[in-house]
Scaffold this active site. Structure first.
Site, PDB file in Angstrom:
ATOM      1  N   GLY A   1      19.823 -13.821  58.070  1.00  0.00           N
ATOM      2  CA  GLY A   1      20.170 -13.716  59.481  1.00  0.00           C
ATOM      3  C   GLY A   1      19.791 -12.338  59.978  1.00  0.00           C
TER       4      GLY A   1
ATOM      5  CD  GLN B   1      21.554  -6.677  61.680  1.00  0.00           C
ATOM      6  OE1 GLN B   1      21.366  -7.870  61.880  1.00  0.00           O
ATOM      7  NE2 GLN B   1      21.789  -6.181  60.480  1.00  0.00           N
TER       8      GLN B   1
ATOM      9  CB  CYS C   1      25.260  -5.838  56.464  1.00  0.00           C
ATOM     10  SG  CYS C   1      24.818  -5.480  58.175  1.00  0.00           S
ATOM     11  CG  LEU C   2      19.291  -7.474  56.855  1.00  0.00           C
ATOM     12  CD1 LEU C   2      18.199  -8.039  57.752  1.00  0.00           C
ATOM     13  CD2 LEU C   2      18.900  -7.574  55.386  1.00  0.00           C
TER      14      LEU C   2
ATOM     15  CG  HIS D   1      27.218 -10.917  59.112  1.00  0.00           C
ATOM     16  ND1 HIS D   1      27.686 -10.233  58.006  1.00  0.00           N
ATOM     17  CD2 HIS D   1      26.161 -10.192  59.570  1.00  0.00           C
ATOM     18  CE1 HIS D   1      26.953  -9.143  57.825  1.00  0.00           C
ATOM     19  NE2 HIS D   1      26.009  -9.102  58.755  1.00  0.00           N
ATOM     20  CD  GLU D   2      23.318 -12.107  61.584  1.00  0.00           C
ATOM     21  OE1 GLU D   2      23.143 -11.051  62.231  1.00  0.00           O
ATOM     22  OE2 GLU D   2      23.146 -12.174  60.350  1.00  0.00           O
TER      23      GLU D   2
ATOM     24  CG  HIS E   1      25.330  -7.410  63.415  1.00  0.00           C
ATOM     25  ND1 HIS E   1      25.521  -6.120  62.998  1.00  0.00           N
ATOM     26  CD2 HIS E   1      24.958  -8.105  62.298  1.00  0.00           C
ATOM     27  CE1 HIS E   1      25.288  -6.032  61.690  1.00  0.00           C
ATOM     28  NE2 HIS E   1      24.947  -7.234  61.246  1.00  0.00           N
TER      29      HIS E   1
HETATM   30  O1  K1U Z   1      22.935  -9.594  59.687  1.00  0.00           O
HETATM   31  C1  K1U Z   1      22.543  -9.171  58.599  1.00  0.00           C
HETATM   32  O2  K1U Z   1      22.742  -8.002  58.282  1.00  0.00           O
HETATM   33  C2  K1U Z   1      21.852 -10.105  57.639  1.00  0.00           C
HETATM   34  C3  K1U Z   1      22.755 -10.577  56.513  1.00  0.00           C
HETATM   35  C4  K1U Z   1      23.364 -11.913  56.891  1.00  0.00           C
HETATM   36  C5  K1U Z   1      24.528 -12.385  56.075  1.00  0.00           C
HETATM   37  C6  K1U Z   1      24.496 -12.425  54.685  1.00  0.00           C
HETATM   38  C7  K1U Z   1      25.579 -12.895  53.974  1.00  0.00           C
HETATM   39  C8  K1U Z   1      26.698 -13.335  54.628  1.00  0.00           C
HETATM   40  C9  K1U Z   1      26.735 -13.295  55.999  1.00  0.00           C
HETATM   41  C10 K1U Z   1      25.649 -12.823  56.723  1.00  0.00           C
HETATM   42  C11 K1U Z   1      21.906 -10.717  55.255  1.00  0.00           C
HETATM   43  O3  K1U Z   1      20.997 -11.475  55.227  1.00  0.00           O
HETATM   44  S1  K1U Z   1      22.345  -9.748  53.893  1.00  0.00           S
HETATM   45  C12 K1U Z   1      21.189 -10.144  52.596  1.00  0.00           C
HETATM   46  C13 K1U Z   1      21.262 -11.510  52.022  1.00  0.00           C
HETATM   47  O4  K1U Z   1      20.245 -12.148  52.004  1.00  0.00           O
HETATM   48  C14 K1U Z   1      22.480 -12.129  51.428  1.00  0.00           C
HETATM   49  C15 K1U Z   1      23.619 -11.409  51.136  1.00  0.00           C
HETATM   50  C16 K1U Z   1      24.731 -12.017  50.571  1.00  0.00           C
HETATM   51  C17 K1U Z   1      24.726 -13.355  50.282  1.00  0.00           C
HETATM   52  C18 K1U Z   1      23.595 -14.082  50.573  1.00  0.00           C
HETATM   53  C19 K1U Z   1      22.468 -13.465  51.123  1.00  0.00           C
HETATM   54 ZN    ZN Z   2      24.699  -7.540  59.234  1.00  0.00          ZN
END
Ligand code: K1U
Ligand code: ZN
Length: 159
Positions: free
Chosen positions: A50, A55, A103-104, A145-146, A149
């Site tokens: 996501g 971001q 989170c990125l 989560h998004e 943000h």
């Molecule tokens: O918004 C962001 O920072 C992206 C985030 C989205 C997200 C991941 C996990 C749970 C809720 C929202 C990421 O993509 S973090 C990297 C990722 O690929 C990941 C991290 C944890 C679990 C699964 C994937």
């Molecule tokens: Zn995030």
């Protein structure tokens, strides 16, 4: 080929601001489509599931949600990436579930966050179509989560 954008990191002001709604006149516009394409390319490059416009230093209410199975959520559905403009969470289930998030914008940190298991949501597509739908499990977690943000909230504030 689309532009890869820099990703704002924890501590930067843009991540604490409330993002502005996308105006009706911006829907269908080349700039909004280019923003979505660049967000998508940036999310793929960072291996994310996501991304939200703040971001990438654009304080507008645009998110992308792209669930796929991963080591933490092996049963997550594989979905085509959805671009959501002005998303509104209409309902949240009382039932919450704990799950790992990253989170990125927060490098090298993961944590367990309680989120509603199911949500109802309304959003606009890039072509101004109104969509009302519901998500559960991992896709619902990504949406929450998004949307956080867009409201200037990072997952680390929910741990
Ligand atoms: O918004 C962001 O920072 C992206 C985030 C989205 C997200 C991941 C996990 C749970 C809720 C929202 C990421 O993509 S973090 C990297 C990722 O690929 C990941 C991290 C944890 C679990 C699964 C994937
Ligand atoms: Zn995030």
């Amino acid at each position: 080929m689309s532009t890869i954008l820099p990703v704002a990191q924890r501590g930067e002001r843009i991540l604490t601001a409330t993002a502005a709604e996308v105006a009706r006149t911006e829907l269908n516009s080349p700039w909004l489509k280019e923003l979505a394409a660049a967000m998508y390319a940036t999310m793929l490059e960072r291996n994310g599931v996501g991304i939200a416009a703040p971001q990438v230093y654009v304080s507008k209410r645009v998110i992308i949600v792209a669930s796929r199975p991963n080591s933490r959520y092996p049963d997550a559905p594989e979905m085509d990436a959805l671009v959501m403009v002005n998303p509104e969470i209409l309902e949240k289930s009382e039932l919450t579930v704990l799950g790992e998030e990253g989170c990125l914008s927060v490098s090298d940190e993961r944590g367990q966050v309680a989120r509603a298991q199911m949500i109802k949501l309304r959003y606009l597509t890039l072509d101004a179509e109104v969509v009302e739908t519901s998500f559960s499990g991992f896709p619902a977690r990504i949406v929450q989560h998004e949307v956080d943000h867009l409201d200037g909230v990072l997952f680390i504030e929910r741990i």
